[in-house]
Design an enzyme around this catalytic site. Structure first.
Site, short mmCIF file in Angstrom:
data_model
loop_
_atom_site.label_atom_id
_atom_site.label_comp_id
_atom_site.label_asym_id
_atom_site.label_seq_id
_atom_site.Cartn_x
_atom_site.Cartn_y
_atom_site.Cartn_z
N ASP A 24 0.85 -1.18 0.00
CA ASP A 24 0.00 0.00 0.00
C ASP A 24 0.89 1.24 0.00
O ASP A 24 1.38 1.66 1.05
CB ASP A 24 -0.91 0.00 1.24
CG ASP A 24 -1.75 1.27 1.29
OD1 ASP A 24 -2.62 1.39 2.18
OD2 ASP A 24 -1.53 2.16 0.43
N HIS A 139 -4.93 12.38 13.61
CA HIS A 139 -5.98 12.32 12.60
C HIS A 139 -7.17 11.49 13.05
O HIS A 139 -8.26 11.60 12.47
CB HIS A 139 -5.44 11.69 11.29
CG HIS A 139 -4.37 12.49 10.64
ND1 HIS A 139 -4.54 13.78 10.21
CD2 HIS A 139 -3.08 12.17 10.36
CE1 HIS A 139 -3.41 14.22 9.66
NE2 HIS A 139 -2.51 13.27 9.75
N ASP A 176 3.26 18.93 13.37
CA ASP A 176 3.27 17.94 12.29
C ASP A 176 2.85 18.64 11.00
O ASP A 176 2.11 19.63 11.03
CB ASP A 176 2.24 16.84 12.64
CG ASP A 176 2.28 15.68 11.67
OD1 ASP A 176 2.76 14.60 12.03
OD2 ASP A 176 1.82 15.88 10.52
N HIS A 178 0.90 17.67 8.73
CA HIS A 178 -0.50 17.40 8.34
C HIS A 178 -1.43 18.03 9.38
O HIS A 178 -1.09 18.14 10.55
CB HIS A 178 -0.76 15.90 8.30
CG HIS A 178 0.07 15.17 7.31
ND1 HIS A 178 1.28 14.59 7.64
CD2 HIS A 178 -0.10 14.94 5.99
CE1 HIS A 178 1.81 14.01 6.57
NE2 HIS A 178 1.00 14.22 5.55
N ASP A 269 7.45 15.38 10.20
CA ASP A 269 7.36 15.38 8.74
C ASP A 269 7.31 16.82 8.22
O ASP A 269 7.26 17.05 7.02
CB ASP A 269 6.15 14.56 8.26
CG ASP A 269 4.91 14.81 9.09
OD1 ASP A 269 3.98 13.99 9.01
OD2 ASP A 269 4.87 15.82 9.83
N TYR A 309 8.85 10.81 8.53
CA TYR A 309 9.06 9.61 7.72
C TYR A 309 10.42 9.54 7.06
O TYR A 309 10.75 8.54 6.42
CB TYR A 309 7.93 9.50 6.69
CG TYR A 309 6.60 9.56 7.41
CD1 TYR A 309 5.86 10.74 7.47
CD2 TYR A 309 6.14 8.48 8.14
CE1 TYR A 309 4.69 10.83 8.20
CE2 TYR A 309 4.97 8.54 8.89
CZ TYR A 309 4.26 9.71 8.91
OH TYR A 309 3.11 9.80 9.65
C1 X54 Z 1 0.58 11.24 11.59
C2 X54 Z 1 0.64 11.83 10.21
O1 X54 Z 1 0.08 13.15 10.23
O2 X54 Z 1 1.99 12.02 9.80
N1 X54 Z 1 -0.07 11.00 9.26
C3 X54 Z 1 0.06 11.36 7.85
C4 X54 Z 1 -0.87 10.54 6.97
C5 X54 Z 1 -0.61 10.84 5.51
C6 X54 Z 1 -1.60 10.13 4.60
N2 X54 Z 1 -1.31 10.44 3.20
C7 X54 Z 1 -2.41 10.01 2.34
C8 X54 Z 1 -2.09 10.36 0.89
C9 X54 Z 1 -3.33 10.16 0.01
N3 X54 Z 1 -2.96 10.32 -1.37
ZN ZN Z 2 2.05 14.12 9.53
#
Ligand code: X54
Ligand code: ZN
Length: 686
Positions: A24, A139, A176, A178, A269, A309
């Protein structure tokens, strides 16, 4: 109130026991090695042994249901016994999530680790700490896993702290890259939890693609004003953009909110090299962000890992965070201190959106710029193409392909050597304050023996000695130079000296700095004092905070007079420090700072201590404080601030008077071309 001491580190490698079992591409970056490499790096820098180890525990079902529904909890619980096929099916019910038979156990440990951290801080066992956990949480929602998150660790912690400790004001800072929509949803109507998040947004083109991640999502009902979103509409945001968002959005509001506890959704990130964020902030930036948060809530800061990451970037940033929580001096921030146009537009918009809710923003421009004129749009495109806050950003901005990531590794390798090495291990302030008995000062403050006469003679003979006639002046000059010498030689980090002739001593001290080879000294004078200084070559930036209108002195780039009237008790100096002094100081990037407290100072003890605390992010925390008339309260408070023993109680927030705000805006408009960290609106840019 005395602050607890010690930093908790909460980590258990059992949280590495789940991983993605199938293909994935959306989820394959969330790997167990994220925890392992962070913990290894903490050991590499000998930080683990300096922390207080607190064991993890499982979050109980009751604690998990502070945020999540029992139905959702049952779904997650049921995944323990599923085979791969069933795990895939459950995972497909959510956006960007995968389950593993150990996910439930690890998610409970992540919750428990977070709550252990809150208990350690609230009980006074430690002052602050970090929980290295996965799965992340910000999230996840009442009935849904989302974005690698299963239980919302930080949201549960806030609800838990409210119930168990009766807290009424909790600040959550989510750095973060996101948007932690899960946290926003839980608290958007709750005025007791202030949620601040910046995130890659690109005008709703970046995941999670939500309209409610934009700057105008200010909260609902009673919660209006308690949700702050700073959307980044371009990638490549760096150190200066993040610091500007702190100086001009988070910190003024946070000091007005007067939080009792700080929870950090500490995702990395947003750092350089990360494939998700594609930003350029370097690891030491997180040291500065952490340092600012430590000046709030009497230092009660709980950092909880979210994303991150790029393993090397993540690990170095985690270490910078923990090192700062341990009160090590901060490494100098790198890169050009100039926020980009797009960042300033976002900052201006969120300030305008929150104007109705915060006194510190009440004199702000009313209209958020929903869309800049086409001219400025073109300028923004042009400006961002040709420049970036880091020339290296072009090379190392994270992309998924591996050679780019390796390039980031190399960049970080050399970068960390540069910024880590020169940080002096010693943190104690050294004081020579003849009239003040040593025992009245914090234990971490050494009282220096005077410099020996011979040494002093050679030093003083270097200058026109006729200035220093009488014995008393010579002694106080000796005090100042002795303390300064130890700072310059990195035997101590900072110091206080009492001087009956503060202006002469300061002139000598500055000369000694330049003889020692320093390039830039920030000299902040509080009170009325005439320093005869040569201010043309930029080696000194003199900022004079005084009461009387400086008629003859017009403000130049290197000589700024800030007329400030602090009335008794109302500590309204925040907006001057946060919105003006810090941005100028960070733009200047001094090698050392000298704060001179002269006669009839216009600032109270708290304001001076606040200034001393907040400036410690600069010049590797090298500050010399010269005090003319020694008042024990002032000396004790400054000594505590310098030695990190306590964050002075800044008293209840009192908004500055309108003329103070207007003074700041006038100076900002006048100097923001010179000192670009002052930028917080785009109107003058065009
Ligand atoms: C904890 C966090 O905030 O780092 N989670 C980040 C999740 C990223 C999901 N990406 C989906 C991309 C869809 N095309
Ligand atoms: Zn993130």
């Amino acid at each position: 109130p005395a602050m607890a001491s010690g930093t908790a580190l909460i980590y258990d490698d059992e949280m590495t026991s789940y991983k993605l079992l199938w293909d994935d591409p959306e989820c394959d970056i969330e790997v167990p090695e994220r925890l392992l490499s962070s913990y290894e790096q903490l050991k590499h820098y000998h930080l683990v042994e300096r922390c207080i180890h607190v064991p993890v525990r499982e979050g109980t079902e009751e604690e998990i249901m502070l945020v999540h529904s029992s139905e959702y909890l049952e779904v997650v619980k049921s995944t323990q016994t599923m085979n791969e096929e069933e795990l895939r099916r459950v995972s497909e019910n959510y956006d960007a999530v995968y389950f593993h038979p150990n996910t439930y156990r690890c998610a409970k440990l992540a919750v428990g680790a977070t709550l252990q951290l809150v208990d350690s801080v609230m009980s006074g066992k430690v002052c602050n700490g970090m929980a290295l956990v996965r799965p992340p949480g910000h999230h996840s929602q009442r009935n849904a896993a989302n974005g690698f998150c299963v239980f919302n660790n930080v949201a549960i912690a806030a609800q838990y702290a409210k119930r168990r400790y009766g807290l009424q004001r909790i600040l959550i800072v989510d750095w973060d890259v996101h948007h932690g929509q899960g946290i926003q949803y839980v608290f958007e109507e709750d005025p007791s939890v202030l949620y601040y998040s910046w995130h890659r947004y690109e005008h709703q083109q970046f995941w999670p693609l939500l309209r409610e991640s934009d700057y105008d999502a200010v909260g609902q009902g009673k919660g209006k004003g308690f949700n702050l979103n700073v959307p980044w509409n371009k990638v490549g945001m760096g150190n200066s953009d993040y610091l500007a968002a702190f100086f001009h959005v988070l910190l003024p509001v946070a000091f007005e909110f007067v939080p009792e506890l700080i929870l950090v959704s500490s995702g990395y990130d947003s750092g350089i090299g990360d494939p998700e964020g594609q930003m350029t902030a370097t690891p030491e930036c997180f040291a500065h962000l952490t340092h600012f948060l430590m000046q709030l809530a009497n230092g009660r800061v709980c950092a909880v890992l979210e994303g991150g990451y790029h393993l090397k970037s993540l690990s170095e940033s985690v270490c910078m965070t923990v090192k700062t929580l341990l009160r090590d001096p901060l490494p100098q921030i790198s890169g050009e201190m100039a926020p980009c146009l797009s960042a300033v537009e976002s900052i201006q918009n969120v300030r305008a959106a929150h104007k109705p809710y915060w006194k510190c923003l009440m004199y702000e421009e009313a209209t958020p710029l929903h869309n800049l004129s086409t001219k400025s749009q073109q300028m923004m495109e042009a400006e961002l193409i040709q420049t970036s806050t880091h020339p290296t950003a072009k090379q190392v901005v994270g992309t998924t392909n591996s050679d780019e990531a390796i390039k980031t590794d190399r960049f970080l390798e050399s970068h960390m050597k540069k910024i880590l090495f020169p940080v002096p291990p010693v943190k104690t302030a050294s004081a020579i304050v003849s009239k003040v008995d040593a025992h009245l000062l914090p234990i971490s403050v050494q009282v220096e023996m005077e410099m020996n006469a011979q040494e002093l003679k050679t030093l003083v003979s270097a200058f026109d000695a006729e200035l220093v006639k009488e014995e008393k002046a010579l002694l106080s000059l000796q005090n100042v130079l002795a303390v300064l010498d130890k700072i310059l030689k990195k035997k101590v980090c900072n110091g206080i000296a009492e001087s009956s002739v503060a202006s002469v001593s300061t002139t000598f001290a500055l000369k000694h700095c330049f003889d020692f080879g320093l390039q830039r000294v920030l000299c902040i004078v509080v009170g009325d004092m005439d320093l005869e200084l040569d201010l043309d070559d930029g080696k000194i930036l003199l900022m004079n905070i005084c009461q009387k209108q400086q008629t003859e002195k017009t403000n130049s780039k290197y000589h700024i007079s800030l007329n400030w009237k602090e009335d008794a008790g109302r500590n309204n100096f925040f907006c001057a420090v946060l919105g003006f002094i810090l941005p100028v100081a960070y733009s200047y990037q001094p090698d050392l700072m000298i704060i001179v407290i002269g006669p009839n100072r216009s600032l109270g003890v708290n304001a001076i201590s606040l200034l001393t605390c907040l400036l410690q992010g600069l010049a590797e925390s090298r500050i010399l404080v010269v005090i003319q008339d020694t008042e024990i309260k002032l000396v004790q408070s400054v000594a505590k601030a310098l030695s990190g023993v306590s964050t002075p109680d800044f008293g209840a927030y009192a908004p500055a008077f309108q003329e103070n705000f207007l003074e700041i805006k006038r100076l900002r408009d006048q100097l923001q071309q010179e000192w670009k960290m002052l930028r917080c609106s785009v109107k003058d840019w065009i």
